[in-house]
Design an enzyme around this catalytic site. Structure first.
Site, mmCIF file in Angstrom:
data_model
loop_
_atom_site.group_PDB
_atom_site.id
_atom_site.type_symbol
_atom_site.label_atom_id
_atom_site.label_comp_id
_atom_site.label_asym_id
_atom_site.label_seq_id
_atom_site.Cartn_x
_atom_site.Cartn_y
_atom_site.Cartn_z
ATOM 1 N N GLU A 168 8.651 1.856 -9.873
ATOM 2 C CA GLU A 168 7.235 1.656 -10.579
ATOM 3 C C GLU A 168 7.446 2.056 -12.031
ATOM 4 O OE1 GLU A 168 4.813 4.406 -8.435
ATOM 5 O OE2 GLU A 168 4.801 3.189 -6.470
ATOM 6 N N GLU A 274 7.577 -1.987 1.207
ATOM 7 C CA GLU A 274 6.696 -0.803 1.639
ATOM 8 C C GLU A 274 5.323 -1.427 2.289
ATOM 9 O OE1 GLU A 274 6.300 2.121 -1.359
ATOM 10 O OE2 GLU A 274 8.470 1.688 -2.151
HETATM 11 C C1 XIL Z 1 4.312 8.143 -0.504
HETATM 12 C C2 XIL Z 1 4.441 8.719 0.989
HETATM 13 O O1 XIL Z 1 4.030 7.795 1.622
HETATM 14 C C3 XIL Z 1 3.554 10.138 0.717
HETATM 15 O O2 XIL Z 1 3.746 10.584 2.226
HETATM 16 C C4 XIL Z 1 4.020 10.795 -0.355
HETATM 17 O O3 XIL Z 1 2.973 11.739 -0.272
HETATM 18 C C5 XIL Z 1 3.681 10.029 -1.537
HETATM 19 O O4 XIL Z 1 4.622 8.814 -1.414
HETATM 20 N N1 XIL Z 1 4.880 3.993 -3.694
HETATM 21 C C6 XIL Z 1 6.247 4.247 -3.246
HETATM 22 C C7 XIL Z 1 6.381 5.577 -2.265
HETATM 23 O O5 XIL Z 1 7.185 4.073 -3.760
HETATM 24 O O6 XIL Z 1 7.385 6.230 -2.477
HETATM 25 C C8 XIL Z 1 5.157 6.133 -1.731
HETATM 26 O O7 XIL Z 1 5.338 6.987 -0.879
HETATM 27 C C9 XIL Z 1 3.882 5.226 -1.881
HETATM 28 C C10 XIL Z 1 3.964 4.407 -3.091
#
Ligand code: XIL
Length: 363
Positions: A168, A274
């Site tokens: 990101e 994701e």
């Molecule tokens: C999220 C997790 O799912 C949560 O459990 C945590 O509290 C915060 O992070 N983008 C990403 C992930 O790259 O690492 C994130 O994961 C969600 C958004």
């Protein structure tokens, strides 16, 4: 007809759940679970199908563990490879939870995606406060970043097939994200991060990773331009990770397949890293059908472009989803419901894997 019977894909999880003693359950399904898992269906496509794993659920919840181990051939640590977890105190690493997941993956013949070496979130307090109060200056921060990347990638050397090296790093308009990394080090931290990761494990494929880069837009074009530039400079970046967080109230992103194609033309892999598809709650059949279609279309784009090498969902059950805690009023984003029963989205992915053929060549 019970929802369980309409959802044969979930017998593994549901049966375990019943056996665990859901008080209202009359009996566990007597017949064995013979459905084709997503991982079996993905095998002929030379595609990894993965999930993010919540390591606490993995140890506490038998049904969760059963589905995580059987349906997927790739896993990503949802949190336990992030900086705040692995280096809570400066110079003291704690790999225990991440190692647990890597061991689980080995036992289940699964590959592991590494997530993530550099991000602006989930950083340890010693780091953020040190930068804020000036006790960590730029040269020091660069050393800290180098040591962190080197230690983490070395620790898992040979056991991670794809690393999300930077996560990101762009704003929606394609400018660099205003983070402590950019403010302190300037944009050169990106190339540095990839060089250090590559030196520590030359075989791992190294990815940029972000959200809202499914289709062609300002942000994904900034990634395209950056990747082109880095590769021209010989920086070892081999993939674009596309998180794939969708919301059914918006239209499906435009030109997803063309977006994957342009990265392939640079000689790079792509991966959906994701995926979840959220909705406003409460949701009904129409919403679940729309969700299934979004999942299917993302997978379809991946299957259409040979260089798309993995498709990972961000958790597989609504029971442990990050969505309700992050997007108030929304949820139901995963392919199984809270009781591990398959939703139309699961069936859509399975059908897509069954009916689609892949062609083309892979970088
Ligand atoms: C999220 C997790 O799912 C949560 O459990 C945590 O509290 C915060 O992070 N983008 C990403 C992930 O790259 O690492 C994130 O994961 C969600 C958004």
């Amino acid at each position: 007809m019970s929802s369980r019977r309409t959802a044969p894909a979930l017998f593994a999880g549901a049966a375990t759940l019943l056996l665990l003693g859901s008080a209202s359950a009359t009996a566990a399904p007597a017949h064995a679970d013979h459905h084709a898992t997503l991982r079996a269906l993905a095998a002929p496509h030379d595609l990894k199908v993965g999930t993010a794993v919540d390591v606490s659920a993995l140890s506490d919840d038998t049904a969760y563990r059963a589905v995580a181990g059987s349906e997927f051939n790739s896993v990503t640590a949802e949190n336990v490879m992030k900086w705040e977890v692995v280096e809570p105190t400066r110079g003291t690493y704690d790999w225990s939870q991440a190692d647990e997941l890597v061991d689980f993956a080995r036992r289940h013949h699964q590959s592991v995606r590494g997530h993530t070496l550099l991000w602006h979130n989930q950083l340890p307090a010693w780091l953020t406060s040190g930068v804020a109060d000036g006790s960590i200056d730029a040269p020091e921060l660069r050393r800290i970043l180098r040591d962190h990347i080197t230690a983490e990638v070395k620790h898992f050397k040979g056991r991670i097939y794809q690393w999300d090296v930077v996560n990101e790093i762009f704003e929606e308009d394609g400018s660099y994200r205003d983070s402590l990394w950019l403010r302190t080090l300037g944009p050169s931290y990106v190339a540095d991060a990839f060089r250090w990761a590559h030196a520590a494990d030359p075989k791992a494929k190294l990815f940029l990773n972000d959200y809202n880069v499914e289709g062609i837009n300002a942000k994904s074009t900034a990634y395209y331009d950056l990747a082109k530039k880095l590769r021209a400079q010989g920086v070892p970046v081999q993939g674009l990770g596309i998180q794939g967080y969708l919301d059914i109230q918006y239209g499906f992103p435009a030109d997803v397949e063309q977006n994957l194609e342009r990265f392939a033309a640079l000689g790079m892999q792509t991966a959906f890293t994701e995926v979840d598809v959220r909705m406003n709650l409460p949701a009904g059949d129409t919403e679940r059908a729309r969700q299934a279609d979004d999942y299917r279309r993302l997978l379809d784009a991946c299957l259409a472009v040979r260089s798309c090498t993995s498709f990972t969902v961000w958790g597989f059950t609504d029971k442990y989803s990050w969505v309700p805690g992050t997007f108030p009023g929304q949820g139901a984003a995963n392919i199984l419901d809270e009781n591990f029963v398959a939703k139309p989205a699961y069936t859509a992915l399975a059908d897509e894997l069954k009916t689609t053929r892949r062609t083309g060549h892979r970088p």
